[in-house]
Design a protein around this motif. Structure first.
Motif, PDB file in Angstrom:
ATOM      1  N   GLY A   1       3.901  -0.727 -14.983  1.00  0.00           N
ATOM      2  CA  GLY A   1       4.833   0.204 -14.467  1.00  0.00           C
ATOM      3  C   GLY A   1       4.071   1.004 -13.242  1.00  0.00           C
ATOM      4  N   ASN A   2       2.805   0.526 -13.066  1.00  0.00           N
ATOM      5  CA  ASN A   2       2.090   1.658 -12.152  1.00  0.00           C
ATOM      6  C   ASN A   2       1.892   0.865 -10.651  1.00  0.00           C
ATOM      7  OD1 ASN A   2       1.369   3.444 -14.155  1.00  0.00           O
ATOM      8  ND2 ASN A   2      -0.368   2.103 -14.853  1.00  0.00           N
ATOM      9  N   GLY A   3       1.916   1.651  -9.562  1.00  0.00           N
ATOM     10  CA  GLY A   3       1.675   0.889  -8.377  1.00  0.00           C
ATOM     11  C   GLY A   3       0.484   0.588  -8.039  1.00  0.00           C
ATOM     12  N   LEU A   4       0.271  -0.414  -7.240  1.00  0.00           N
ATOM     13  CA  LEU A   4      -1.054  -0.898  -6.747  1.00  0.00           C
ATOM     14  C   LEU A   4      -0.937  -1.509  -5.386  1.00  0.00           C
ATOM     15  CD1 LEU A   4      -3.997  -1.343  -6.902  1.00  0.00           C
ATOM     16  CD2 LEU A   4      -3.536  -3.712  -7.986  1.00  0.00           C
ATOM     17  N   GLU A   5      -1.063  -0.776  -4.334  1.00  0.00           N
ATOM     18  CA  GLU A   5      -0.953  -1.065  -3.040  1.00  0.00           C
ATOM     19  C   GLU A   5      -1.813  -1.924  -2.654  1.00  0.00           C
ATOM     20  OE1 GLU A   5      -1.151   1.203   1.120  1.00  0.00           O
ATOM     21  OE2 GLU A   5       0.194   2.208  -0.388  1.00  0.00           O
TER      22      GLU A   5
ATOM     23  N   PHE B   1      -7.096  -4.237  -0.568  1.00  0.00           N
ATOM     24  CA  PHE B   1      -6.793  -2.961  -1.305  1.00  0.00           C
ATOM     25  C   PHE B   1      -7.395  -1.992  -0.834  1.00  0.00           C
ATOM     26  CE2 PHE B   1      -6.556  -7.138  -3.868  1.00  0.00           C
ATOM     27  CZ  PHE B   1      -5.462  -6.867  -4.478  1.00  0.00           C
ATOM     28  N   LYS B   2      -6.886  -0.657  -1.020  1.00  0.00           N
ATOM     29  CA  LYS B   2      -7.469   0.494  -0.669  1.00  0.00           C
ATOM     30  C   LYS B   2      -7.882   0.940  -1.719  1.00  0.00           C
ATOM     31  CE  LYS B   2      -4.169   1.587   2.937  1.00  0.00           C
ATOM     32  NZ  LYS B   2      -3.109   2.380   3.690  1.00  0.00           N
ATOM     33  N   CYS B   3      -9.273   1.707  -1.567  1.00  0.00           N
ATOM     34  CA  CYS B   3     -10.091   2.217  -2.689  1.00  0.00           C
ATOM     35  C   CYS B   3      -9.727   3.679  -2.387  1.00  0.00           C
ATOM     36  CB  CYS B   3     -11.645   2.140  -2.600  1.00  0.00           C
ATOM     37  SG  CYS B   3     -11.751   0.276  -2.897  1.00  0.00           S
ATOM     38  N   ILE B   4      -8.879   4.499  -3.068  1.00  0.00           N
ATOM     39  CA  ILE B   4      -8.449   5.726  -2.774  1.00  0.00           C
ATOM     40  C   ILE B   4      -9.209   6.960  -3.581  1.00  0.00           C
ATOM     41  CG2 ILE B   4      -6.439   7.592  -2.895  1.00  0.00           C
ATOM     42  CD1 ILE B   4      -6.096   5.114  -0.743  1.00  0.00           C
ATOM     43  N   GLY B   5     -10.044   7.728  -2.690  1.00  0.00           N
ATOM     44  CA  GLY B   5     -11.096   8.628  -3.479  1.00  0.00           C
ATOM     45  C   GLY B   5     -11.930   9.119  -2.456  1.00  0.00           C
ATOM     46  N   THR B   6     -12.871   9.997  -3.067  1.00  0.00           N
ATOM     47  CA  THR B   6     -13.946  10.349  -2.181  1.00  0.00           C
ATOM     48  C   THR B   6     -15.335  10.020  -2.799  1.00  0.00           C
ATOM     49  OG1 THR B   6     -14.084  12.554  -3.299  1.00  0.00           O
ATOM     50  CG2 THR B   6     -12.619  12.245  -1.156  1.00  0.00           C
TER      51      THR B   6
ATOM     52  N   TRP C   1     -11.537  -2.525  -8.414  1.00  0.00           N
ATOM     53  CA  TRP C   1     -11.967  -3.796  -8.708  1.00  0.00           C
ATOM     54  C   TRP C   1     -11.169  -4.126 -10.061  1.00  0.00           C
ATOM     55  CZ3 TRP C   1     -13.120  -7.934  -6.365  1.00  0.00           C
ATOM     56  CH2 TRP C   1     -13.854  -7.747  -5.131  1.00  0.00           C
ATOM     57  N   ASN C   2     -11.178  -3.167 -11.048  1.00  0.00           N
ATOM     58  CA  ASN C   2     -10.994  -3.408 -12.281  1.00  0.00           C
ATOM     59  C   ASN C   2      -9.097  -3.544 -12.405  1.00  0.00           C
ATOM     60  OD1 ASN C   2     -10.962  -3.049 -15.325  1.00  0.00           O
ATOM     61  ND2 ASN C   2      -9.656  -1.247 -14.809  1.00  0.00           N
ATOM     62  N   LYS C   3      -8.666  -2.900 -11.291  1.00  0.00           N
ATOM     63  CA  LYS C   3      -7.015  -2.859 -11.285  1.00  0.00           C
ATOM     64  C   LYS C   3      -6.740  -4.256 -10.639  1.00  0.00           C
ATOM     65  CE  LYS C   3      -5.791   1.988 -10.797  1.00  0.00           C
ATOM     66  NZ  LYS C   3      -5.228   2.702 -10.224  1.00  0.00           N
ATOM     67  N   ILE C   4      -7.559  -4.869  -9.780  1.00  0.00           N
ATOM     68  CA  ILE C   4      -7.540  -6.072  -9.103  1.00  0.00           C
ATOM     69  C   ILE C   4      -7.330  -7.432 -10.263  1.00  0.00           C
ATOM     70  CG2 ILE C   4      -8.467  -7.790  -7.577  1.00  0.00           C
ATOM     71  CD1 ILE C   4      -9.320  -5.551  -5.871  1.00  0.00           C
ATOM     72  N   PHE C   5      -8.359  -7.275 -11.255  1.00  0.00           N
ATOM     73  CA  PHE C   5      -8.487  -8.133 -11.972  1.00  0.00           C
ATOM     74  C   PHE C   5      -7.604  -8.130 -13.212  1.00  0.00           C
ATOM     75  CE2 PHE C   5     -12.426  -9.319  -9.837  1.00  0.00           C
ATOM     76  CZ  PHE C   5     -12.551 -10.548  -9.836  1.00  0.00           C
ATOM     77  N   THR C   6      -7.036  -6.943 -13.512  1.00  0.00           N
ATOM     78  CA  THR C   6      -6.421  -6.692 -14.837  1.00  0.00           C
ATOM     79  C   THR C   6      -4.763  -6.314 -14.504  1.00  0.00           C
ATOM     80  OG1 THR C   6      -6.665  -4.177 -14.563  1.00  0.00           O
ATOM     81  CG2 THR C   6      -8.039  -5.605 -16.096  1.00  0.00           C
TER      82      THR C   6
END
Length: 287
Positions: free
Chosen positions: A125-129, A229-234, A243-248
Protein backbone atom coordinates in the motif's frame (compact mmCIF):
# COMPACT_ATOMS: atom_id res chain seq x y z
CA UNK A 1 5.93 -12.61 -10.71
CA UNK A 2 8.91 -14.22 -12.45
CA UNK A 3 11.21 -13.17 -9.63
CA UNK A 4 9.01 -14.95 -7.08
CA UNK A 5 8.93 -18.11 -9.18
CA UNK A 6 12.72 -18.02 -9.46
CA UNK A 7 13.08 -17.64 -5.71
CA UNK A 8 10.73 -20.57 -5.12
CA UNK A 9 12.76 -22.71 -7.53
CA UNK A 10 15.98 -21.69 -5.80
CA UNK A 11 14.67 -22.58 -2.35
CA UNK A 12 13.35 -25.92 -3.58
CA UNK A 13 16.65 -26.77 -5.27
CA UNK A 14 18.69 -25.85 -2.18
CA UNK A 15 16.46 -27.83 0.15
CA UNK A 16 16.70 -30.94 -2.01
CA UNK A 17 20.49 -30.66 -2.23
CA UNK A 18 21.54 -29.72 1.28
CA UNK A 19 23.44 -33.01 1.61
CA UNK A 20 25.40 -32.42 -1.59
CA UNK A 21 28.27 -29.90 -1.79
CA UNK A 22 26.29 -27.21 -3.63
CA UNK A 23 27.11 -23.52 -3.49
CA UNK A 24 25.13 -20.47 -4.58
CA UNK A 25 26.97 -20.74 -7.91
CA UNK A 26 25.30 -24.12 -8.51
CA UNK A 27 21.89 -22.64 -7.74
CA UNK A 28 22.52 -19.77 -10.15
CA UNK A 29 23.49 -22.22 -12.87
CA UNK A 30 20.31 -24.23 -12.19
CA UNK A 31 18.26 -21.06 -12.71
CA UNK A 32 20.27 -20.00 -15.79
CA UNK A 33 21.27 -16.78 -14.00
CA UNK A 34 24.65 -15.18 -13.44
CA UNK A 35 26.15 -15.72 -10.00
CA UNK A 36 26.04 -12.00 -9.32
CA UNK A 37 22.41 -11.48 -10.35
CA UNK A 38 21.20 -14.49 -8.37
CA UNK A 39 23.23 -13.60 -5.28
CA UNK A 40 21.92 -10.02 -5.26
CA UNK A 41 18.31 -10.98 -5.99
CA UNK A 42 18.17 -13.70 -3.33
CA UNK A 43 19.96 -11.62 -0.70
CA UNK A 44 17.74 -8.55 -1.11
CA UNK A 45 14.46 -10.45 -1.14
CA UNK A 46 15.27 -13.12 1.48
CA UNK A 47 17.29 -10.85 3.75
CA UNK A 48 20.09 -13.43 3.89
CA UNK A 49 22.72 -14.49 1.37
CA UNK A 50 22.21 -17.89 -0.31
CA UNK A 51 25.55 -19.08 1.10
CA UNK A 52 24.50 -18.21 4.65
CA UNK A 53 21.07 -19.76 4.12
CA UNK A 54 22.55 -23.09 2.99
CA UNK A 55 24.99 -23.04 5.93
CA UNK A 56 22.27 -22.42 8.52
CA UNK A 57 19.95 -25.08 7.09
CA UNK A 58 22.73 -27.70 7.17
CA UNK A 59 23.73 -26.89 10.74
CA UNK A 60 20.08 -26.91 11.81
CA UNK A 61 19.62 -30.41 10.39
CA UNK A 62 22.91 -31.57 11.91
CA UNK A 63 21.74 -30.40 15.33
CA UNK A 64 18.52 -32.41 15.04
CA UNK A 65 20.41 -35.50 13.95
CA UNK A 66 23.13 -35.49 16.60
CA UNK A 67 20.89 -35.46 19.69
CA UNK A 68 20.98 -38.87 21.34
CA UNK A 69 22.98 -40.39 18.48
CA UNK A 70 26.32 -42.17 18.39
CA UNK A 71 27.31 -40.80 14.98
CA UNK A 72 30.95 -39.85 14.65
CA UNK A 73 31.78 -36.19 14.14
CA UNK A 74 33.80 -37.07 11.04
CA UNK A 75 30.75 -38.75 9.50
CA UNK A 76 28.51 -35.79 10.30
CA UNK A 77 31.01 -33.31 8.90
CA UNK A 78 31.18 -35.27 5.66
CA UNK A 79 27.41 -35.66 5.46
CA UNK A 80 26.83 -31.92 5.86
CA UNK A 81 29.55 -30.97 3.36
CA UNK A 82 32.34 -29.76 5.62
CA UNK A 83 35.91 -30.43 4.57
CA UNK A 84 37.16 -31.38 8.04
CA UNK A 85 35.65 -32.40 11.42
CA UNK A 86 37.34 -29.33 12.92
CA UNK A 87 35.63 -26.88 10.57
CA UNK A 88 32.29 -28.60 11.18
CA UNK A 89 32.74 -28.46 14.97
CA UNK A 90 33.61 -24.75 14.88
CA UNK A 91 30.62 -23.90 12.66
CA UNK A 92 28.30 -26.08 14.76
CA UNK A 93 29.43 -24.42 17.99
CA UNK A 94 29.01 -20.90 16.57
CA UNK A 95 25.51 -21.70 15.32
CA UNK A 96 24.16 -23.70 18.27
CA UNK A 97 26.23 -22.20 21.10
CA UNK A 98 27.32 -25.68 22.14
CA UNK A 99 29.85 -28.19 20.81
CA UNK A 100 28.73 -31.31 18.87
CA UNK A 101 29.97 -33.61 21.65
CA UNK A 102 27.86 -31.80 24.26
CA UNK A 103 24.88 -31.58 21.89
CA UNK A 104 24.61 -35.39 21.93
CA UNK A 105 23.24 -35.30 25.47
CA UNK A 106 19.50 -34.96 25.96
CA UNK A 107 18.39 -31.70 27.60
CA UNK A 108 20.64 -29.17 25.87
CA UNK A 109 19.27 -26.17 23.98
CA UNK A 110 19.87 -26.12 20.22
CA UNK A 111 18.95 -23.76 17.41
CA UNK A 112 16.58 -24.60 14.59
CA UNK A 113 16.55 -22.71 11.29
CA UNK A 114 13.42 -23.52 9.33
CA UNK A 115 13.21 -23.51 5.52
CA UNK A 116 12.19 -20.26 3.92
CA UNK A 117 8.76 -20.29 2.32
CA UNK A 118 7.23 -17.80 -0.10
CA UNK A 119 4.11 -16.38 1.49
CA UNK A 120 1.98 -13.79 -0.26
CA UNK A 121 0.18 -11.58 2.23
CA UNK A 122 -1.76 -8.34 2.22
CA UNK A 123 1.01 -5.82 2.74
CA UNK A 124 2.34 -2.75 1.03
CA UNK A 125 0.00 0.00 0.00
CA UNK A 126 3.10 2.18 -0.13
CA UNK A 127 4.08 4.29 -3.10
CA UNK A 128 7.28 3.68 -5.04
CA UNK A 129 7.78 6.25 -7.75
CA UNK A 130 9.37 5.07 -10.98
CA UNK A 131 9.45 5.91 -14.66
CA UNK A 132 10.25 3.93 -17.79
CA UNK A 133 12.87 5.42 -20.09
CA UNK A 134 14.12 4.49 -23.54
CA UNK A 135 17.75 5.32 -24.05
CA UNK A 136 20.16 4.62 -26.85
CA UNK A 137 23.24 2.53 -25.97
CA UNK A 138 26.05 4.72 -24.63
CA UNK A 139 29.67 4.52 -23.57
CA UNK A 140 31.33 5.51 -20.31
CA UNK A 141 34.93 6.28 -19.42
CA UNK A 142 35.45 4.57 -16.05
CA UNK A 143 37.77 3.62 -13.26
CA UNK A 144 36.90 -0.06 -12.84
CA UNK A 145 37.41 -2.60 -10.07
CA UNK A 146 36.26 -6.18 -9.44
CA UNK A 147 34.49 -7.18 -6.24
CA UNK A 148 33.42 -10.53 -4.81
CA UNK A 149 29.69 -11.20 -5.21
CA UNK A 150 29.34 -11.56 -1.44
CA UNK A 151 29.99 -7.86 -0.75
CA UNK A 152 26.44 -6.99 -1.82
CA UNK A 153 24.93 -9.00 1.02
CA UNK A 154 27.50 -8.52 3.79
CA UNK A 155 26.09 -6.20 6.41
CA UNK A 156 28.18 -3.07 6.95
CA UNK A 157 30.48 -3.93 4.04
CA UNK A 158 32.11 -0.70 2.85
CA UNK A 159 34.26 -1.89 -0.07
CA UNK A 160 32.34 -0.01 -2.76
CA UNK A 161 31.95 3.23 -0.71
CA UNK A 162 35.66 2.93 0.08
CA UNK A 163 36.35 2.68 -3.67
CA UNK A 164 34.49 5.98 -4.18
CA UNK A 165 36.51 7.60 -1.38
CA UNK A 166 39.74 6.24 -2.82
CA UNK A 167 38.89 7.69 -6.23
CA UNK A 168 38.15 11.05 -4.61
CA UNK A 169 41.42 11.12 -2.67
CA UNK A 170 43.40 10.13 -5.78
CA UNK A 171 41.62 12.78 -7.92
CA UNK A 172 40.30 10.12 -10.28
CA UNK A 173 37.15 12.17 -10.95
CA UNK A 174 39.29 15.01 -12.30
CA UNK A 175 41.20 12.55 -14.48
CA UNK A 176 38.00 11.01 -15.88
CA UNK A 177 36.48 14.42 -16.62
CA UNK A 178 39.33 15.17 -19.06
CA UNK A 179 37.99 12.40 -21.34
CA UNK A 180 34.27 13.00 -20.70
CA UNK A 181 31.66 15.01 -22.54
CA UNK A 182 29.49 15.61 -19.46
CA UNK A 183 30.32 15.82 -15.72
CA UNK A 184 27.44 13.61 -14.50
CA UNK A 185 28.84 10.69 -12.49
CA UNK A 186 27.79 7.05 -13.00
CA UNK A 187 28.28 4.18 -10.58
CA UNK A 188 27.83 1.21 -12.92
CA UNK A 189 28.00 -2.50 -12.20
CA UNK A 190 27.61 -5.72 -14.17
CA UNK A 191 28.39 -9.41 -13.79
CA UNK A 192 31.47 -10.56 -15.70
CA UNK A 193 29.94 -13.89 -16.73
CA UNK A 194 27.36 -16.38 -15.53
CA UNK A 195 30.06 -18.49 -13.86
CA UNK A 196 32.07 -15.65 -12.30
CA UNK A 197 32.30 -15.21 -8.53
CA UNK A 198 33.02 -11.51 -8.98
CA UNK A 199 31.39 -8.51 -10.61
CA UNK A 200 32.79 -5.34 -12.13
CA UNK A 201 31.97 -1.94 -10.66
CA UNK A 202 32.97 1.26 -12.39
CA UNK A 203 32.85 4.95 -11.56
CA UNK A 204 32.67 7.05 -14.69
CA UNK A 205 31.25 9.70 -17.00
CA UNK A 206 29.97 9.79 -20.56
CA UNK A 207 32.92 9.12 -22.87
CA UNK A 208 33.94 11.86 -25.33
CA UNK A 209 35.80 9.52 -27.67
CA UNK A 210 39.42 10.52 -27.11
CA UNK A 211 42.39 8.24 -26.45
CA UNK A 212 42.52 7.23 -22.79
CA UNK A 213 45.30 6.27 -20.38
CA UNK A 214 45.89 2.61 -19.50
CA UNK A 215 44.51 2.94 -15.94
CA UNK A 216 41.02 3.84 -17.21
CA UNK A 217 38.50 1.62 -19.02
CA UNK A 218 35.76 1.99 -21.62
CA UNK A 219 32.37 0.60 -20.53
CA UNK A 220 29.68 -0.03 -23.15
CA UNK A 221 26.10 0.11 -21.86
CA UNK A 222 23.89 -1.73 -24.32
CA UNK A 223 20.38 -1.83 -22.91
CA UNK A 224 17.76 0.58 -24.24
CA UNK A 225 14.74 0.19 -21.90
CA UNK A 226 15.14 1.25 -18.28
CA UNK A 227 13.14 1.50 -15.07
CA UNK A 228 14.34 4.54 -13.15
CA UNK A 229 13.96 5.15 -9.40
CA UNK A 230 14.78 8.24 -7.34
CA UNK A 231 16.77 7.75 -4.14
CA UNK A 232 15.19 10.33 -1.87
CA UNK A 233 17.39 11.55 0.97
CA UNK A 234 20.67 13.22 1.78
CA UNK A 235 22.68 10.22 2.99
CA UNK A 236 24.02 7.18 1.05
CA UNK A 237 21.73 4.88 3.08
CA UNK A 238 18.82 5.91 0.84
CA UNK A 239 20.48 4.09 -2.08
CA UNK A 240 20.44 0.72 -0.29
CA UNK A 241 16.86 1.36 0.84
CA UNK A 242 15.76 2.04 -2.74
CA UNK A 243 17.51 -1.11 -4.03
CA UNK A 244 15.66 -3.10 -1.37
CA UNK A 245 12.30 -1.65 -2.50
CA UNK A 246 13.11 -2.43 -6.14
CA UNK A 247 13.63 -6.10 -5.36
CA UNK A 248 10.91 -6.56 -2.75
CA UNK A 249 8.16 -4.27 -4.10
CA UNK A 250 8.66 -3.32 -7.74
CA UNK A 251 10.05 -6.46 -9.43
CA UNK A 252 7.74 -9.02 -7.75
CA UNK A 253 4.58 -7.08 -8.68
CA UNK A 254 5.31 -5.13 -11.86
CA UNK A 255 5.02 -6.21 -15.48
CA UNK A 256 8.79 -5.80 -15.92
CA UNK A 257 11.68 -8.23 -15.53
CA UNK A 258 15.16 -6.99 -14.71
CA UNK A 259 17.74 -8.01 -17.31
CA UNK A 260 21.05 -9.56 -16.32
CA UNK A 261 23.08 -6.65 -17.65
CA UNK A 262 24.71 -3.38 -16.57
CA UNK A 263 22.73 -1.21 -14.15
CA UNK A 264 23.83 2.11 -12.73
CA UNK A 265 23.37 4.91 -10.25
CA UNK A 266 23.32 8.40 -11.76
CA UNK A 267 24.65 11.36 -9.76
CA UNK A 268 23.75 14.62 -11.47
CA UNK A 269 23.48 18.28 -10.53
CA UNK A 270 20.24 18.37 -12.52
CA UNK A 271 18.41 16.07 -10.09
CA UNK A 272 15.90 17.52 -7.62
CA UNK A 273 17.30 18.84 -4.33
CA UNK A 274 15.94 15.96 -2.25
CA UNK A 275 17.17 13.30 -4.73
CA UNK A 276 20.53 11.79 -3.75
CA UNK A 277 20.82 9.92 -7.06
CA UNK A 278 18.78 7.83 -9.51
CA UNK A 279 18.97 4.06 -9.95
CA UNK A 280 18.58 2.82 -13.53
CA UNK A 281 17.90 -0.89 -14.04
CA UNK A 282 17.66 -2.56 -17.49
CA UNK A 283 14.25 -4.17 -18.01
CA UNK A 284 12.00 -5.87 -20.50
CA UNK A 285 8.22 -5.79 -20.38
CA UNK A 286 6.58 -9.15 -19.81
CA UNK A 287 4.05 -10.40 -22.34
Amino acid sequence: MNIINELEQALDYMEKNLLTPITHEDVAKYLYMSNYHFHRTFSLIAGISPTEYIRKRRLSLAGQEIVGSSLKIIDLSEKYCYETPESFSKAFTRFHGISPSKARKIGNNLQIYTPLRIKLSLEGGNGLEYRIEEREPFTLITKKKSFNNEVISEENNTEIPDFWKECGVNKVFNQIEKYAKHPDLYGVCAPISKESTTFDYGIGMLYAGNDIPSDLDIWHVKSTLWAVFKCIGTEPDCVAETWNKIFTEFLPTSKYTMLDDSDFELYSENLEADCFCEIWIPVKKNN
